[in-house]
Enzyme design. Structure first.
Site, mmCIF file in Angstrom:
data_model
loop_
_atom_site.group_PDB
_atom_site.id
_atom_site.type_symbol
_atom_site.label_atom_id
_atom_site.label_comp_id
_atom_site.label_asym_id
_atom_site.label_seq_id
_atom_site.Cartn_x
_atom_site.Cartn_y
_atom_site.Cartn_z
ATOM 1 N N HIS A 81 -10.224 34.077 28.737
ATOM 2 C CA HIS A 81 -10.550 33.143 29.790
ATOM 3 C C HIS A 81 -11.908 32.343 28.961
ATOM 4 O O HIS A 81 -12.384 33.063 28.161
ATOM 5 C CB HIS A 81 -11.254 33.586 31.159
ATOM 6 N N CYS A 122 -16.087 38.364 36.364
ATOM 7 C CA CYS A 122 -14.476 38.541 36.889
ATOM 8 C C CYS A 122 -14.727 39.220 37.959
ATOM 9 O O CYS A 122 -13.908 39.092 39.098
ATOM 10 C CB CYS A 122 -13.876 39.063 35.861
#
Ligand code: CIR
Length: 258
Positions: A166, A253
């Site tokens: 990511h 996250c």
């Protein structure tokens, strides 16, 4: 001076199935569930220390990666977005998140097929958002999000990705103009205007730190990055993230912050 960026967070307890979470680093082994739970307790306590009221959603066994709640939504000051995860095994995780977000947000937008977008690819810098075009977030998903942003008076721009999970795996915004960048993002023109902290190759995992109000949360065991943040005058909290790291999860996250 007190900095209030966020007042609330949403987290989800890790499920026992976490041990089977997606990973690009199988050589690190499976997470130890009991230790992951203790690390999650410490994570919640750290967010509370930063001044946040934390809503804790229950563990969801069907979805091994569901504790990585950042990927199923994006929270801005004006609206929330329910994403459409690009990982097939994570698609079902968006069920129910709308109802949770509706407790906090009047406006909730969505990413529709064929768009995909995961929150880990979205980096908020004030009223501007950077969106990584990763294996999880496609151009259609990014374009939909940018259109939502524009309607709400925000700006969005895409970032071409190196082979990184990511965007925020490799770069994260520490506020006050300070950006952490790992080697993969070091030469990115779009980030040249920031006061950059270059994360050394041995500490790549620490490119994902979390600024929450007056603190930066840093994964423990990354002394150079810790020192560089402290040298900027930032107060730090260190957390052991060993079990989440095994399945490619970082500090950001594990929560939605708003
Ligand atoms: C995954 O591969 O989807 C999870 N094992 C890790 C997700 C990490 N999320 C994030 O960086 N926002």
């Amino acid at each position: 001076m007190k900095t209030t960026l966020f007042t609330k967070a949403i987290v989800r307890r890790p499920a026992q199935s976490l041990v089977n979470g997606l990973t690009d680093h199988p050589e690190l082994g499976h997470p130890d569930y009991a230790l992951a739970l203790r690390q999650h307790d410490a994570y919640i306590a750290a967010l509370e220390r930063c001044g946040l009221a934390v809503e804790v959603l229950p563990a969801w066994e069907e979805h091994p990666d569901s504790c990585f709640v950042e990927d199923v939504a994006v929270c801005t000051r004006k609206f929330a977005l329910v994403t459409r995860p690009g990982a097939a095994s994570r698609a079902g995780e968006i069920a129910g998140i709308q109802a949770v977000l509706a407790r906090y947000f009047r406006t909730i937008e969505h990413i529709e097929a064929p768009g995909t977008l995961e929150g880990g690819d979205v980096m908020m810098v004030g009223d501007s958002f950077y969106i990584g075009l990763s294996a999880r977030t496609n151009a259609d998903g990014a374009a939909q999000f940018i259109a939502h942003l524009a309607r709400h008076g925000y700006k969005g721009q895409t970032v071409t990705m190196p082979p990184t999970l990511h965007l925020k795996t490799g770069t994260s915004y520490m506020e006050d103009g300070i950006l952490l960048v790992d080697q993969a993002f070091a030469r990115y023109q779009e980030f040249s205007g920031f006061d950059r902290i270059h994360v050394v190759p041995e500490e790549t995992y620490a490119a994902n730190c979390l600024r929450v109000n007056d603190f930066v949360i840093v994964p423990s065991g990354h002394p150079e990055t810790l020192g560089a943040l402290q040298a900027k005058g930032l107060a730090t909290i260190q957390l052991d993230m060993s079990e989440y790291r095994k399945i490619d999860g970082g500090l950001s996250c594990l929560s939605l912050r708003f």
